[in-house]
Design a protein around this motif. Structure first.
Motif, PDB file in Angstrom:
ATOM      1  N   ASN A  13      48.912  17.664 -40.393  1.00 11.20           N
ATOM      2  CA  ASN A  13      48.099  17.796 -39.192  1.00 11.20           C
ATOM      3  C   ASN A  13      48.117  16.571 -38.298  1.00 11.20           C
ATOM      4  O   ASN A  13      47.436  16.562 -37.277  1.00 11.20           O
ATOM      5  N   ASP A  61      44.768  16.567 -36.442  1.00  9.27           N
ATOM      6  CA  ASP A  61      44.290  17.714 -35.699  1.00  9.27           C
ATOM      7  C   ASP A  61      43.017  18.325 -36.276  1.00  9.27           C
ATOM      8  O   ASP A  61      42.133  18.731 -35.539  1.00  9.27           O
ATOM      9  N   ASP A  62      42.928  18.400 -37.594  1.00 16.81           N
ATOM     10  CA  ASP A  62      41.752  19.086 -38.127  1.00 16.81           C
ATOM     11  C   ASP A  62      40.621  18.137 -38.466  1.00 16.81           C
ATOM     12  O   ASP A  62      39.666  18.515 -39.133  1.00 16.81           O
ATOM     13  N   GLU A 108      35.619  17.246 -37.218  1.00 13.78           N
ATOM     14  CA  GLU A 108      35.615  18.685 -37.494  1.00 13.78           C
ATOM     15  C   GLU A 108      35.521  18.907 -38.992  1.00 13.78           C
ATOM     16  O   GLU A 108      34.958  19.891 -39.441  1.00 13.78           O
ATOM     17  N   ASP A 109      36.147  18.008 -39.732  1.00 15.29           N
ATOM     18  CA  ASP A 109      36.108  18.131 -41.179  1.00 15.29           C
ATOM     19  C   ASP A 109      35.344  16.931 -41.696  1.00 15.29           C
ATOM     20  O   ASP A 109      35.839  15.815 -41.681  1.00 15.29           O
TER      21      ASP A 109
END
Lengths: 368, 410, 524
Positions: free
Chosen positions: C196, C218-219, C513-514
């Motif tokens: 990611n 990204d995540d 986000e995570d």
């Protein structure tokens, strides 16, 4: 800008509680042991602190309920809903007057105390002016950032007071505290009245609930917000009486500052804890002062939406400054303080409670 | 930030900078007052001169002769190698300035006419008041008012009463310290070593005592040639007027009675020879019997523990019986001392410096409310009360040796 | 004010990121089928430079003229020899296939079969080709075709990987970023083997055409923030960008603030750690300094070593650093306040000895400290400019000789020298040089406050700084993040550094986000 919204978050329950605690702990903390020791005989004063704390909590709870009925609405808005526009204009203007006078009082307090303990020839005008400028700077920024200052300063205040008290323990004399529970109910109630004045400030919940993420948590925030000052006042009072005895406490102008002056840390770079104490009283008074000025402006902008915040700040500051310079001496100053508080009792306690009653009877509720 | 806002701000800051720094006084320009001695004026000369200068000025009851001890920092540095110490040829670290006036503040401001350094009271360590001032009605309280009221002064300075001239106390030139005041201050901290010194009394405590309806004591100092001696105490009545002195041993007794002994020694005779106890701590309890108003009964119970410091008496200190005997002898000695003191403060001076009244106030507040006026004054219930002393001594240790010589050796 | 500033800027350029990048290009020039024309065009566009390599040749036995264009030094000449020219000539001459007659087919053949280069593309735009050549690619023309092949042949001399000079550590990896962006992405990839990990490439500088890469995971990253970063980078409208400082200054929230709103580092480990926290890194070609966004005060005062050492050491070092931050800002002002306004707050003995040492000093403490602090700033600046060995000499001469001489000449007091030394050492203990500079500026502010109002002034200036910091944001994130707004969960990695097993979540302040770092539950 779009990302700015990231930081423009609402305030949480705990944050609201800290705001209430910050605004409550102001000048009162420096003087209340004197008034209290005068009214009650020594140690028992702490019962008065608790009694008036509970009364404040009750009023605060009602105010929070009122504000929570109208989420995301300003004081002016919901007053207008409950009791027509003209009443709202009148009441909000009176609130503005009250909060503005409070700002004057706070900056004058800074001037007086700094003049007494830190300066000899620096004119009180300059001391207050510089303070007012800093307050303006804080209010000119974003409201949420200003409220975050409470999060920064209140812990410092509590930690420093804790240290002052730790160093004071060596001076505690148990003879000064005794006898316990010897005052009459009448004197205790009188003491409650005396200390009650130092609780004023929690009415900010009327105005800041609109910023809360969950307005219905207002009463809980009030509990937290008043728990801090009550426990703080109780502790400080015990220490003041324990160190000075009630007789001396009655005869000190600012007993809490003298408590800090009494302590010495041998061998430190700062021999005197009072230097730490100066930092915190300036911080607490600053917090109180900034919030009052902000509320004044919040209310004014809610009435006159076209006028910008900055204009209000610049227009009000000279008036505030002028009013602050009015009391001629310490006696005048304390009389001024009492007058404001009694005025406030009607404006921000009695009237809103009436509003709440009306709202309940008419069944008015705010829209989401 | 905002342009509209920036300009006035800058203007104010600049003007503050230009006009500002009102309170700026460099540290080397301050006259650090470390000690103050307050005497009554010896002669009437100054008073007469003052009266001549301002004949219509209202007359005052009392005038003070005040000696300020200022620090000369340059003199504190050994050898004074730093630059600028030139004006101080004798290399003394202090300067005593004596002035006369009817208010302490007046004297303080008068100093400004005599020295380049304005007095600065925040490092005040020692306040010595002469017996004469303390004995005049209200004299003591008047002398204290300025120092309590002035936000500049600290409540932590120590207060002493001089046996004789107060000025001479802060004029001694000790060998160990450069500043007489610090020397007196340090002696005041040695209470743990000697039971004959009264615990330090700070300016803040004085405020408390002045406001309380009780009698109190303040340590006494006496000047000798290059040193001072701090022993004994001055007794003040509830009207805050000094009524007399307690000697060294009487002070020790008083310390036992009030339970304010942390250390010191206790001498006693066993079998005709001297034994000395090094006191390690005391416990103190007042048992009161307040049934009869006209005859309150107080029993002061003193428990004292210590180790044997010196023993000329030849006996087996490790045996249980002998130890008991020893303990009893010490206890008797304590009782004797206390009774001597009581004799003086209770029967002669009639002042409640043992704070029995405070004890009643703490424990029986409602009763105290009724008798408050009749305690030391009015019906004088204090005088009519009976005070008993019970002492107990615990010998914890006899030291490294049992005997230093054998009986046969004598 | 900043909001207005950006709002205005946004009005001008509301276009999305990629679309915008194209808008900025110079007018389109397309290729002509005539090789000679094309070559001539290139020559004129570049002003016929001496480092332009043009090699024309015939393919195989045909009489189709081909040409390669590259810039000497930028393109890897070995590669051109072996993989391009060699292959074309060798393969075409020996292959069974006959060379197709049409130029476009030749291009197709070369593109698909002959050239054994990984990165290769066809291009019709001359302008685009020009840009690529200027960044080290090689263009291959075939006469008669209006297409050309761009071969990635970037291969210039770069500095080797060295230890970062500005951020030394006792414990930790020794590699640092270099001026080559490719090497730098490699350094990050080596550490982040997460699929990611994203590198969004673009370029800034209408003339310099400097490559810029936004790196993020990204995540983990907060996409709202990422969009804001993209948007702000898209607003950059400047002709040349030499260093990431240009980017930093262009996208910062408050240009009046003394505090850095983007953190720069040349440590790849710091960048990768920040990416894993949910931050964004901006790499720029030509500089080893990588920007990390958004900044919170913790990031500036933390050092990677805090995590590499055991937690007790890490925590204590951090405490020391926060103390250093306080001293770096406030020690001179406290000295002024205490010595000139409130000597009562100093212990008596110390007060007397300070008074004794100041005896004969002709200046008030404020002027004295202003002099000494300015001298210190001068020494610091001079030491930076000079070659290393001389720099040390300056330090010794300045620090010891001037200090000692000033004291014995009676111009300053010895205590002042101690205070200045303490200030200097404290400001060197701050890991971020940008923050240290900010502190140096604020120090003067606090000194003025102290000179006017003593300790009251110091406190007022402290409050003013706090107001400013509380209002300050970095890409919209509150600067004082876990403190104000309060995020108690982040506190275990703020002033304290909790044991590694306790740090189960990513910093809440960055809205990752995570949020979870350790999914295995209790890892013990």
């Amino acid at each position: 800008m779009s990302a700015q919204t990231l930081s423009e978050k609402m305030i949480s329950k705990n944050h609201m509680g800290i705001n209430i605690a910050s605004v409550t702990v102001g000048v009162g903390i420096l003087t209340f042991p004197r008034a209290l020791a005068k009214a009650t005989s020594g140690f028992d004063g702490l019962i008065s602190v608790v009694i008036s704390g509970l009364v404040a909590l009750l009023i605060g709870w009602l105010l929070a309920k009122l504000a929570a009925r109208f989420p995301r609405q300003t004081f002016f808005d919901y007053t207008a809903i409950i009791a027509s526009k003209p009443v709202a204009y009148a009441l909000t203007l009176l609130v503005c007057l009250y909060t503005m006078l409070f700002v004057s009082f706070e900056i004058r307090a800074i001037g007086n105390i700094a003049k007494q303990y830190l300066f000899y020839s620096t004119p009180v005008e300059m001391i207050t002016l510089s303070f007012l400028l800093i307050v303006q700077y804080a209010v000119a920024g974003s409201r949420i950032a200003m409220l975050r200052l409470n999060l920064l300063f209140l812990p410092v205040v509590l930690v420093v007071i804790f240290f002052v008290l730790v160093f004071t323990t060596q001076l505690l004399e148990i003879e000064n505290i005794r006898p316990y529970f010897s005052s009459s109910w009448k004197s205790l109630l009188e003491g409650s009245k005396a200390v009650g004045l130092s609780y004023s400030g929690f009415e900010i919940i009327l105005f800041y609930t609109m910023l809360m993420r969950n307005p219905e948590e207002g009463p809980k925030a009030m509990l937290l917000g008043l728990f801090i000052p009550v426990s703080l006042y109780v502790t400080i009072y015990i220490f003041v009486i324990g160190v000075f005895s009630a007789e001396v406490a009655k005869n000190l102008t600012y007993p809490t500052i003298d408590l800090a002056k009494e302590v010495e840390i041998p061998g430190g770079f700062f021999e005197r804890v009072e230097s730490m104490f100066f930092t915190i009283w300036i911080m607490t008074i600053f917090n109180t002062c900034v919030m009052w000025l902000d509320i004044t402006i919040l209310n004014l902008t809610s009435m006159f939406r076209k006028v910008k915040k900055m204009v209000w700040i610049l227009a009000l500051s000279p008036i505030i400054y002028f009013v602050a310079m009015l009391p001629q001496n310490l006696v005048d100053f304390f009389a001024f303080a009492d007058a404001i508080t009694y005025f406030g009792m009607i404006i921000v306690y009695l009237c809103p409670i009436c509003l709440l009653l009306i709202a309940i009877m008419r069944g008015v509720k705010g829209h989401e | 930030m905002n342009k509209r806002f920036a300009l006035p701000t800058i203007l104010v800051i600049v003007s503050a900078l230009l006009a500002g720094c009102w309170d700026q006084v460099q540290i080397e320009e301050r006259g650090f007052v470390v000690g103050i001695a307050i005497d009554a004026p010896r002669t009437k000369e100054v008073e007469k001169r003052a009266a001549k200068e301002a004949p219509r000025k209202p007359k005052v009851k009392q005038r003070f002769l005040v000696t300020h001890q200022l620090v000369i920092p340059g003199g504190l540095i050994a050898g004074s190698q730093g630059g600028g110490g030139g004006q101080n040829t004798t290399n003394e670290a202090f300067l005593n300035l004596t002035s006369e006036g009817d208010s302490l503040f007046e004297v303080s401001r008068e100093l400004a006419t005599r020295t380049s350094r304005a007095p600065f009271y925040q490092h005040l360590k020692v306040l010595v008041i002469s017996e004469e001032v303390a004995r005049t009605p209200n004299g003591f309280a008047n002398a204290m008012d300025f120092l309590l009221r002035d936000p500049d002064s600290r409540r932590s300075g120590k207060v002493f009463i001089a046996n004789g001239l107060a000025k001479s106390i802060i004029e001694v030139k000790p060998k160990t310290e450069k500043l007489p005041s610090l020397y007196i201050n340090s002696i005041g901290e040695n209470i743990e070593k000697n039971a004959r010194m009264l615990p330090e009394v700070r300016i803040g405590d004085i405020h408390e005592e002045l406001l309380n309806p009780f009698s109190f004591v303040i340590p006494r100092v006496r000047a000798e040639k290059n040193e001072i001696k701090m022993a004994g105490s001055a007794v003040f009545s509830l009207y805050n007027q000094m009524v007399g002195f307690l000697g060294e041993e009487e002070t020790e007794g008083l310390n036992f009675l009030t339970g304010s002994i942390d250390g010191g020694l206790l001498k006693a005779k066993v079998k005709g020879d001297l034994v000395v106890l090094n006191i390690q701590g005391t416990k103190h309890e007042i048992v009161q019997d307040l049934r009869d108003k006209q005859n309150f009964k107080f029993t002061i119970k003193i428990e004292c523990e210590g180790i044997l410091a010196e023993a000329y008496a030849l006996m087996d200190f490790l045996s249980k019986e002998e130890t008991k005997k020893l303990e009893r002898a010490f206890a008797k000695e304590i009782e004797r001392m206390c009774l001597d003191t009581l004799q003086k403060v209770h029967k002669e001076m009639k002042v409640d410096v043992i704070k029995l009244g405070s004890n009643i106030r703490q424990k029986e507040y409602s009763l105290w409310k009724q008798i408050q006026k009749d305690w030391e004054s009015g019906q004088r219930l204090y005088e009519k009360s009976t005070i008993k002393v019970e002492a107990k001594v615990y010998l914890r240790n006899v030291g490294s040796i049992n005997r230093s010589e054998l009986e046969e050796g004598r | 004010m900043m909001r207005k500033f950006f709002a205005q800027r946004r009005k001008k350029k509301t276009s999305p990121f990629s679309q915008h990048m194209q808008q900025r290009q110079t007018p389109e020039l397309t290729l002509s089928p005539n090789l000679a024309d094309n070559l001539e065009l290139f020559r004129t566009l570049l002003g016929n430079p001496h480092d332009l390599l043009i090699r024309t040749f015939l393919i195989g036995n045909t009489n189709h003229t081909c040409a390669v264009i590259a810039l000497d030094g930028l393109a890897d000449s070995d590669m051109l020899h072996n993989q391009v020219l060699g292959h074309i000539q060798l393969m075409i001459s020996t292959s069974e296939k006959s060379v197709p007659p049409e130029p476009d087919e030749i291009i197709q053949l070369l593109f698909e079969e002959v050239l054994s280069v990984v990165e290769i593309k066809k291009e019709t735009s001359l302008t685009a080709a020009l840009d690529c050549i200027l960044s080290g690619d090689t263009a291959l023309f075939v006469d008669g075709s209006s297409e050309l092949i761009l071969i990635d042949s970037k291969g210039w001399k770069t500095r080797g990987i060295e230890e970062p000079v500005s951020e030394g550590l006792v414990r930790g990896p020794r590699d640092g970023f270099t001026e080559s962006i490719r090497d730098n992405t490699v350094r990050i990839r080596r550490r982040v083997k997460d699929p990611n990990l994203r590198f969004e490439s673009s370029w800034v500088g209408t003339r310099s055409k400097t490559e810029l890469i936004i790196a993020y995971i990204d995540d983990i990253v907060d996409h709202e923030m990422l969009d804001e970063v993209r948007r702000r980078i898209a607003t950059i409208d400047i002709d040349e960008v030499e260093e990431s400082g240009f980017i930093e200054q262009w996208i910062e929230d408050d240009f009046l603030s003394p505090f850095p709103q983007a953190h720069n580092t040349e440590r790849p480990d710091k960048v990768s750690a920040s990416l894993f926290q949910g931050r964004v890194a901006i790499l720029l070609d030509g500089t080893p300094m990588v920007l990390i966004l958004p900044v919170t005060i913790g990031l500036l005062l933390h050092s990677p070593e805090d995590y590499y050492e055991r937690w007790i050491v890490g925590t204590l070092t951090r405490l020391l650093r926060y103390l250093a931050a306080f001293f770096a800002v406030f020690s001179p002002s406290l000295y002024i306040a205490l010595v000139t306004f409130h000597p009562g707050l100093i212990p008596s003995d110390l007060a007397f000895s300070i008074a004794a040492t100041r005896d004969g000093v002709p200046f008030p403490a404020f002027i004295e400290s202003l002099m000494m602090i300015t001298t210190m700033e001068l020494l610091q600046e001079a030491g930076l400019r000079l070659p290393k060995p001389i720099g040390q000499t300056v330090g010794i001469v300045g620090g010891l000789v001037i200090g000692d001489a000033a004291v014995s000449a009676g111009i300053v007091s010895p205590v002042m020298v101690i205070v200045v030394a303490l200030t200097a050492i404290s400001s060197f203990a701050i890991p971020s040089f940008q923050l240290a500079i900010a502190f140096r500026m604020i120090r003067f502010f606090a000194m003025f406050g102290a000179a006017i109002f003593g300790i009251y002034g110091v406190i007022l200036s402290l409050i003013a700084i706090m107001i400013h910091l509380s209002n300050l944001t970095s890409i919209g994130y509150p600067y004082l993040a876990p403190l104000a707004p309060q995020m108690p969960r982040d506190w275990k990695d703020l002033i304290l550094r909790a044991p590694v097993t306790f740090l189960k979540e990513r910093p809440q302040a960055l809205h990752p986000e995570d949020e979870i770092r350790m999914r295995t539950g209790d890892s013990k």
